[in-house]
Design a protein around this motif. Structure first.
Motif, short mmCIF file in Angstrom:
data_model
loop_
_atom_site.label_atom_id
_atom_site.label_comp_id
_atom_site.label_asym_id
_atom_site.label_seq_id
_atom_site.Cartn_x
_atom_site.Cartn_y
_atom_site.Cartn_z
N PRO A 1 0.84 -1.20 0.00
CA PRO A 1 0.00 0.00 0.00
C PRO A 1 0.87 1.25 0.00
CG PRO A 1 0.11 -0.93 2.20
CD PRO A 1 0.81 -1.90 1.30
N SER A 2 0.27 2.40 -0.21
CA SER A 2 1.01 3.66 -0.14
C SER A 2 1.46 3.92 1.29
CB SER A 2 0.13 4.82 -0.60
OG SER A 2 -0.27 4.65 -1.95
N VAL A 3 2.69 4.45 1.42
CA VAL A 3 3.21 4.78 2.73
C VAL A 3 3.45 6.28 2.81
CG1 VAL A 3 4.27 2.52 3.09
CG2 VAL A 3 5.57 4.33 1.96
N VAL A 4 3.71 6.77 4.01
CA VAL A 4 4.04 8.18 4.21
C VAL A 4 5.55 8.26 4.40
CG1 VAL A 4 3.66 10.22 5.63
CG2 VAL A 4 1.81 8.58 5.30
N ALA A 5 6.24 9.07 3.58
CA ALA A 5 7.71 9.07 3.58
C ALA A 5 8.26 10.46 3.32
CB ALA A 5 8.23 8.11 2.50
N LYS A 6 9.51 10.67 3.73
CA LYS A 6 10.20 11.92 3.43
C LYS A 6 10.38 12.06 1.92
CE LYS A 6 13.99 11.57 5.71
NZ LYS A 6 15.30 11.97 6.30
N GLY A 7 10.26 13.25 1.41
CA GLY A 7 10.43 13.48 -0.01
C GLY A 7 11.80 13.11 -0.51
N GLU A 8 12.81 13.26 0.36
CA GLU A 8 14.19 12.98 -0.03
C GLU A 8 14.44 11.50 -0.34
OE1 GLU A 8 13.20 14.51 2.64
OE2 GLU A 8 14.03 16.54 2.66
N THR A 9 13.59 10.64 0.18
CA THR A 9 13.80 9.21 -0.03
C THR A 9 13.56 8.78 -1.47
OG1 THR A 9 11.51 8.72 0.61
CG2 THR A 9 13.17 8.63 2.34
N SER A 10 12.91 9.63 -2.25
CA SER A 10 12.60 9.27 -3.63
C SER A 10 13.86 9.15 -4.50
CB SER A 10 11.65 10.30 -4.25
OG SER A 10 12.26 11.59 -4.28
N ILE A 11 14.96 9.75 -4.05
CA ILE A 11 16.20 9.70 -4.85
C ILE A 11 17.18 8.66 -4.34
CG2 ILE A 11 15.97 12.11 -5.54
CD1 ILE A 11 18.09 12.81 -3.45
N ILE A 12 16.82 7.89 -3.30
CA ILE A 12 17.72 6.85 -2.78
C ILE A 12 17.81 5.72 -3.80
CG2 ILE A 12 18.06 5.12 -0.97
CD1 ILE A 12 16.68 6.99 0.96
#
Length: 508
Positions: free
Chosen positions: A141-152
């Motif tokens: 399912p969708s999670v709540v995450a820091k925006g910065e994690t999208s570039i890991i």
């Protein structure tokens, strides 16, 4: 009265004081140590290799599934067509990675609700980066995450594929925007995937359920509580603020023959009208249901309490996790608003003949708190570690005031100068200076004496804080004393494998 707490008081304190931010993990027996050593050589490399291959395979599917989709499109509308079953297939591969890592026994109790029945899943207790396992079981399912994690690398792509609700730290309206996006998705007529939230907002040791953050409960829609248990003989998964680091936990988990996890989907909780209007009430009532199912108590600890631990560790204070309990007791006694400790610090001299041997009646009198109050007794007991009936009141003052007053390391030393200045003259003897160095900088006798003699050559002389500051300012090894301490984001005691934790970041 000898200062010791009487039998009746001891009975009042017999109930264990839970601290959900502490976890101790050691291999106790020779058998465990030998087995771990053997499995480190034989089993660990095989498991790591398989997990890496499965991870790359899941990442490849995520790359395929996101072809032709922009980040804005991911936020604006749910995935459709062949992309959705491919996402579920990728989550199955990730789940296989857990099996390869030793999670052979994953028991699922109850039925996961459909998105139509409950748009939001709330999971607790949150205790580990291994809590990504329930995410895979729930079908990514969708999670709540820091925006910065999208570039890991790798993990960022997998996270994007779940269409997460991103929290952008550089946005001053981040919290409001995050809540708005959760509300929009939860109340939308479109076929969005379920949103998964860890409402505690931080990792605990599963001894209790701490205060739920209200973010997941603002939409006022039905939610499905999901309980997580790890019934293993050796707890190698719990990742708390005061405990082993992520690398040690990963190593010990991957060198166990098998690990167990129980995931229980409770019945969907539909809020009443009062709960729809009050997200905090809604969150509290859901927590009570989950605590009952888990058979553990609830606690008024919160995500913000870890900031006390983080700050204490910044300041190199010993027993950092215990300071959270001390702060709780102080709040209940009104000491945080009366500023009793600050008043004592700023008095001409500390009003006790020997502050290193303060009895309970003297302690209660100094702080002007009721002697017969159980919370007062508990606060004293926290600092009476050897159960002698006396405490070093200077240690108490130092720990409390550093947390609330110090902004940089030099401030800690200035506070210590005042606390250990028994005469109130603003000048310390050699013995008092040694105590200051020991408590503030963990510099002990010989080295402290050396510093003292570099400031003044006279053995019988006294020195002021300004003299010490001037001495330190001219020496490069003490440059850090003058740097402003910026409060850090709450996180466990290591940054290793932080990318795994970022997959399940919660609303702040």
């Amino acid at each position: 009265m000898n200062g010791k707490l009487n039998d009746k008081t001891s009975e009042n304190l017999s109930v264990e004081m839970l601290n959900p931010f502490v976890h101790h993990l050691e291999l106790k027996t020779t058998y465990e140590k030998i087995r771990t050593a053997i499995f480190t050589v034989i089993l660990l490399p095989i498991r790591v290799a398989i997990i890496c291959m499965l991870l790359v395979a899941a990442w490849s599917l995520a790359c395929i599934g996101l072809i032709g989709i922009s980040e804005q499109e991911l936020r604006d509308r749910p995935l459709t067509g062949w992309r959705r079953p491919l996402r579920h297939f990728a989550s199955k591969i990730m789940y296989a990675g857990f099996i390869a890592g030793g999670f052979h026994s994953v028991r699922v109790i109850g039925r996961q609700a459909t998105a139509a029945e409950a748009r939001i899943l709330v999971l607790a207790p949150h205790s580990s980066f291994f809590d990504t396992l329930p995410i895979m079981v729930a079908g990514a399912p969708s999670v709540v995450a820091k925006g910065e994690t999208s570039i890991i690398p790798i993990f960022g792509k997998l996270l994007n594929y779940t269409q997460p609700v991103y929290v952008w730290r550089d946005d001053p309206n981040s919290r409001q925007n995050t809540i708005k996006e959760i509300i929009d998705r939860a109340t939308s007529d479109e076929d969005w995937p379920q949103i998964l939230v860890f409402p505690e907002g931080t990792c605990t040791n599963r001894s209790c359920l701490i205060t739920f953050k209200p973010g997941a409960f603002y939409p006022g829609v039905p939610v499905q509580p999901v309980c997580i248990r790890y019934p293993n003989k050796l707890d190698t998964v719990t990742w708390t603020w005061d405990g082993p680091g992520a690398l040690k936990l990963l190593w010990l988990t991957l060198t166990q023959m098998h690990s167990s996890c129980i995931i229980e989907f409770l019945p969907v909780y539909t809020p009443n009208e009062a709960e729809k209007k009050d997200p905090k009430l809604f969150a509290s009532n859901v927590r009570a249901v989950m605590a009952k199912a888990l058979g553990i108590p609830v606690s008024d600890y919160t995500y913000d309490d870890c900031r006390v631990i983080t700050r204490a560790k910044q300041m190199n204070l010993p027993w950092a996790a215990g300071l959270v309990e001390a702060q709780k007791f102080r709040q209940k006694l009104g000491l945080d608003t009366s500023n009793a400790e600050v008043k004592i610090l700023n008095s001409p001299h500390i009003l006790c003949k020997d502050c290193s041997q303060l009895s309970y009646p003297e302690f209660a009198n100094m702080l002007q708190i009721p002697m017969n109050n159980v919370v007062s007794q508990q606060l004293f007991r926290l600092y009476d570690k050897k159960n002698t009936g006396v405490i070093d009141f200077r240690e108490y003052l130092y720990s409390v005031l550093v947390i609330s007053q110090a902004e940089k390391t030099l401030d800690m030393i200035e506070i210590a100068f005042k606390i250990f200045d028994h005469s109130g003259s603003g000048r310390l003897s050699r013995h008092e200076f040694i105590e200051v160095m020991k408590h503030s900088l963990h510099i002990y006798d010989d080295d402290a004496i050396g510093i003292f003699y570099q400031i003044t050559k006279d053995e019988n002389a006294t020195i002021t804080f300004d003299q010490f500051a001037k001495y330190a300012e001219n020496r490069s090894e003490y440059a850090y004393l003058f740097n402003t301490q910026v409060p850090r984001e709450c996180k466990p005691s290591t940054d290793h494998h932080q990318h795994q934790q970022n997959l399940i970041k919660k609303i702040e």
